[in-house]
Design a protein around this motif. Structure first.
Motif, mmCIF file in Angstrom:
data_model
loop_
_atom_site.group_PDB
_atom_site.id
_atom_site.type_symbol
_atom_site.label_atom_id
_atom_site.label_comp_id
_atom_site.label_asym_id
_atom_site.label_seq_id
_atom_site.Cartn_x
_atom_site.Cartn_y
_atom_site.Cartn_z
ATOM 1 N N HIS A 9 -66.174 -64.263 6.011
ATOM 2 C CA HIS A 9 -65.874 -64.527 7.741
ATOM 3 C C HIS A 9 -66.496 -64.065 8.374
ATOM 4 C CE1 HIS A 9 -62.644 -65.953 4.215
ATOM 5 N NE2 HIS A 9 -62.564 -66.938 5.290
ATOM 6 N N ARG A 10 -66.103 -62.967 8.666
ATOM 7 C CA ARG A 10 -66.579 -61.872 9.565
ATOM 8 C C ARG A 10 -68.114 -62.185 9.826
ATOM 9 N NH1 ARG A 10 -63.893 -58.044 6.286
ATOM 10 N NH2 ARG A 10 -61.247 -58.163 7.193
ATOM 11 N N GLN A 11 -68.748 -62.241 9.004
ATOM 12 C CA GLN A 11 -70.359 -62.929 9.652
ATOM 13 C C GLN A 11 -70.620 -64.027 9.820
ATOM 14 O OE1 GLN A 11 -73.796 -62.357 6.292
ATOM 15 N NE2 GLN A 11 -75.053 -62.684 7.392
ATOM 16 N N PHE A 12 -69.805 -65.137 9.515
ATOM 17 C CA PHE A 12 -69.850 -66.082 10.407
ATOM 18 C C PHE A 12 -69.031 -66.239 11.341
ATOM 19 C CE2 PHE A 12 -67.492 -70.359 11.202
ATOM 20 C CZ PHE A 12 -69.170 -71.521 10.493
ATOM 21 N N GLN A 14 -69.346 -64.135 13.766
ATOM 22 C CA GLN A 14 -70.036 -63.128 14.337
ATOM 23 C C GLN A 14 -71.845 -64.231 14.797
ATOM 24 O OE1 GLN A 14 -71.522 -59.426 12.200
ATOM 25 N NE2 GLN A 14 -69.802 -58.663 13.115
ATOM 26 N N ALA A 15 -72.198 -65.138 14.129
ATOM 27 C CA ALA A 15 -72.730 -65.940 14.382
ATOM 28 C C ALA A 15 -73.083 -67.384 15.051
ATOM 29 C CB ALA A 15 -73.043 -66.279 12.653
ATOM 30 N N LEU A 16 -71.454 -67.447 14.916
ATOM 31 C CA LEU A 16 -71.251 -68.345 15.720
ATOM 32 C C LEU A 16 -71.197 -68.258 17.129
ATOM 33 C CD1 LEU A 16 -70.482 -71.544 15.851
ATOM 34 C CD2 LEU A 16 -67.966 -71.068 15.625
ATOM 35 N N MET A 17 -70.655 -66.960 17.066
ATOM 36 C CA MET A 17 -70.342 -66.128 18.440
ATOM 37 C C MET A 17 -71.519 -66.318 19.109
ATOM 38 S SD MET A 17 -67.388 -62.460 18.337
ATOM 39 C CE MET A 17 -65.705 -63.113 18.828
ATOM 40 N N ALA A 18 -72.917 -66.119 18.760
ATOM 41 C CA ALA A 18 -73.507 -65.433 19.132
ATOM 42 C C ALA A 18 -74.569 -67.193 19.731
ATOM 43 C CB ALA A 18 -75.127 -64.859 17.766
ATOM 44 N N LEU A 19 -74.086 -68.235 18.483
ATOM 45 C CA LEU A 19 -74.766 -69.594 18.764
ATOM 46 C C LEU A 19 -73.448 -70.364 20.610
ATOM 47 C CD1 LEU A 19 -74.478 -70.560 15.720
ATOM 48 C CD2 LEU A 19 -76.473 -70.424 17.558
ATOM 49 N N GLY A 20 -72.244 -70.213 19.976
ATOM 50 C CA GLY A 20 -71.156 -70.416 20.619
ATOM 51 C C GLY A 20 -70.389 -71.893 20.425
ATOM 52 N N ILE A 21 -71.928 -72.219 19.581
ATOM 53 C CA ILE A 21 -71.559 -73.641 19.130
ATOM 54 C C ILE A 21 -72.238 -74.300 18.145
ATOM 55 C CG2 ILE A 21 -73.125 -75.762 20.966
ATOM 56 C CD1 ILE A 21 -70.511 -77.437 20.882
ATOM 57 N N GLU A 26 -75.179 -77.476 11.037
ATOM 58 C CA GLU A 26 -76.033 -76.163 10.561
ATOM 59 C C GLU A 26 -74.751 -74.728 10.339
ATOM 60 O OE1 GLU A 26 -76.875 -75.297 14.519
ATOM 61 O OE2 GLU A 26 -78.236 -72.818 14.644
ATOM 62 N N ALA A 27 -73.492 -75.468 10.772
ATOM 63 C CA ALA A 27 -72.366 -74.543 10.448
ATOM 64 C C ALA A 27 -72.141 -74.529 8.836
ATOM 65 C CB ALA A 27 -70.917 -75.078 10.608
ATOM 66 N N GLY A 28 -72.372 -75.343 8.654
ATOM 67 C CA GLY A 28 -72.534 -75.505 6.785
ATOM 68 C C GLY A 28 -73.614 -74.919 6.340
ATOM 69 N N ARG A 29 -75.016 -74.524 6.424
ATOM 70 C CA ARG A 29 -75.235 -73.946 5.834
ATOM 71 C C ARG A 29 -75.257 -71.929 6.118
ATOM 72 N NH1 ARG A 29 -79.755 -77.363 8.238
ATOM 73 N NH2 ARG A 29 -79.540 -76.170 10.351
ATOM 74 N N LEU A 30 -74.504 -72.246 7.678
ATOM 75 C CA LEU A 30 -74.169 -70.424 7.770
ATOM 76 C C LEU A 30 -73.071 -70.269 7.026
ATOM 77 C CD1 LEU A 30 -73.405 -70.004 11.684
ATOM 78 C CD2 LEU A 30 -74.557 -68.422 9.856
ATOM 79 N N HIS A 31 -72.252 -71.168 6.604
ATOM 80 C CA HIS A 31 -71.324 -70.895 5.437
ATOM 81 C C HIS A 31 -71.177 -70.761 4.219
ATOM 82 C CE1 HIS A 31 -67.386 -73.240 3.124
ATOM 83 N NE2 HIS A 31 -67.665 -72.490 2.892
ATOM 84 N N TYR A 77 -69.954 -81.021 15.659
ATOM 85 C CA TYR A 77 -69.563 -79.750 16.022
ATOM 86 C C TYR A 77 -68.993 -78.958 16.330
ATOM 87 C CZ TYR A 77 -74.328 -81.080 18.034
ATOM 88 O OH TYR A 77 -75.487 -81.607 18.514
ATOM 89 N N TYR A 78 -68.426 -77.836 15.937
ATOM 90 C CA TYR A 78 -68.145 -77.006 16.035
ATOM 91 C C TYR A 78 -68.219 -75.607 16.751
ATOM 92 C CZ TYR A 78 -66.787 -77.973 10.996
ATOM 93 O OH TYR A 78 -65.782 -79.087 9.753
ATOM 94 N N ALA A 79 -67.477 -75.265 17.733
ATOM 95 C CA ALA A 79 -67.345 -74.293 18.799
ATOM 96 C C ALA A 79 -66.410 -73.221 18.829
ATOM 97 C CB ALA A 79 -67.216 -75.227 20.405
ATOM 98 N N LEU A 80 -66.804 -71.995 19.864
ATOM 99 C CA LEU A 80 -65.376 -71.078 19.359
ATOM 100 C C LEU A 80 -65.154 -71.143 20.772
ATOM 101 C CD1 LEU A 80 -64.569 -68.780 18.500
ATOM 102 C CD2 LEU A 80 -66.129 -67.152 18.926
ATOM 103 N N VAL A 81 -63.831 -71.477 21.233
ATOM 104 C CA VAL A 81 -63.573 -71.680 22.400
ATOM 105 C C VAL A 81 -62.190 -70.889 22.961
ATOM 106 C CG1 VAL A 81 -63.724 -73.661 22.583
ATOM 107 C CG2 VAL A 81 -61.874 -72.961 21.918
ATOM 108 N N ASN A 82 -62.289 -69.747 24.211
ATOM 109 C CA ASN A 82 -61.321 -68.868 24.553
ATOM 110 C C ASN A 82 -60.541 -69.677 25.265
ATOM 111 O OD1 ASN A 82 -60.076 -66.815 25.903
ATOM 112 N ND2 ASN A 82 -62.247 -66.254 27.264
#
Ligand SMILES: [Zn+2]
Ligand SMILES: [Zn+2]
Length: 262
Positions: A9-12, A14-21, A26-31, A77-82
């Motif tokens: 989870h932590r690595q996922f 971090q990767a999403l933070m770098a990508l933003g979206i 792509e999210a599936g591959r990362l998972h 798409y999946y996005a990390l939002v604030n």
């Protein structure tokens, strides 16, 4: 119940933070990569559960991974939002007051346009009305570039619209701030920035939503008032045809911005 947080989870995250979206695939591959590397149970249909676990951890930090559909392609798409503040002011740490003003005025133009697109010329014309400080056109151009880079805006052949990441992050703000002038899609009921609007009753639909809807109809009539639909109907885009960041095909862009009367 959500599974416990793991190194996967932590690595996922971090990767999403770098990508933003990230697009669904792509999210599936990362998972998968993250689970394999950390020897954590992986199920190809378990991405949403995996993300729920992360969201439980992100909640106290006022952050969330949100899923949304691209307005042009309809792809997920999946996005990390604030969510710390729902106002545009949260951008204040990265942008000056005048730059924020330019973004807000650009957002006004985009939201109120109906089609969801405005030309760079229209935006650059705002530069000398900005407060507290006017901006040179070249300066405003640079700010636009940063806004695209930071995924607040997206640009297609000189026309600007809101980036999906921006829509997901500012959704509550946009709905509250523009209340009566902002549209919700008649088909999927989510916020519609890039859309076609019925000239008779004002009903709006996303392009992928209306393309699918009209495919099943014998005649293109408004689903609400039954008047003839006055805009050119885009084709249902085949999977894999384009991404958010790539430039859309010429014909498609024209069909969005210059609706043809029948
Ligand atoms: Zn829709
Ligand atoms: Zn109508």
């Amino acid at each position: 119940m959500a599974a416990p947080m793991s190194d996967a989870h932590r690595q996922f995250l971090q990767a999403l933070m770098a990508l933003g979206i990230a697009e669904r695939a792509e999210a599936g591959r990362l998972h998968r990569q993250c689970c394999e590397r950390h020897h954590v149970y992986y199920g190809h249909d378990k991405l949403d559960d995996f993300i729920s676990t992360l969201n439980v951890q992100l909640q106290p930090l006022f952050m969330e991974i949100r899923k949304g559909l691209a307005e042009d392609s309809g792809r997920a798409y999946y996005a990390l939002v604030n969510l710390a503040e729902t106002e545009v002011t949260k951008m204040a740490s990265d942008y000056s007051e005048s730059e924020l003003e330019l973004f807000k005025k650009t957002m006004d133009l985009i939201v109120l346009s109906g089609s969801g697109f405005v030309s760079s010329t229209e935006i650059l014309n705002l530069a000398d009305q900005l407060k507290p400080k006017k901006m040179k056109k070249t300066e405003a151009e640079q700010v636009l570039q940063s806004l695209v880079q930071d995924k607040w805006l997206t640009e297609k052949e000189g026309e600007y619209t809101l980036h999906l990441r921006c829509i997901l992050e500012l959704e509550e703000y946009i709905l509250r701030h523009y209340q009566d002038s902002v549209h919700k899609c008649h088909i999927c009921h989510s916020l519609a920035i890039q859309s076609q609007v019925c000239e008779d009753c004002g009903v709006a639909m996303h392009l992928p939503c209306l393309a699918k809807y009209f495919q099943a109809q014998t005649e293109p009539r408004c689903p609400h008032c039954k008047q003839f639909w006055p805009h050119q109907i885009p084709e249902v885009s085949p999977a894999g045809s384009h991404r958010l960041s790539s430039t859309a095909k010429e014909g498609r862009r024209i069909s969005l911005t210059a609706p043809r009367r029948r």
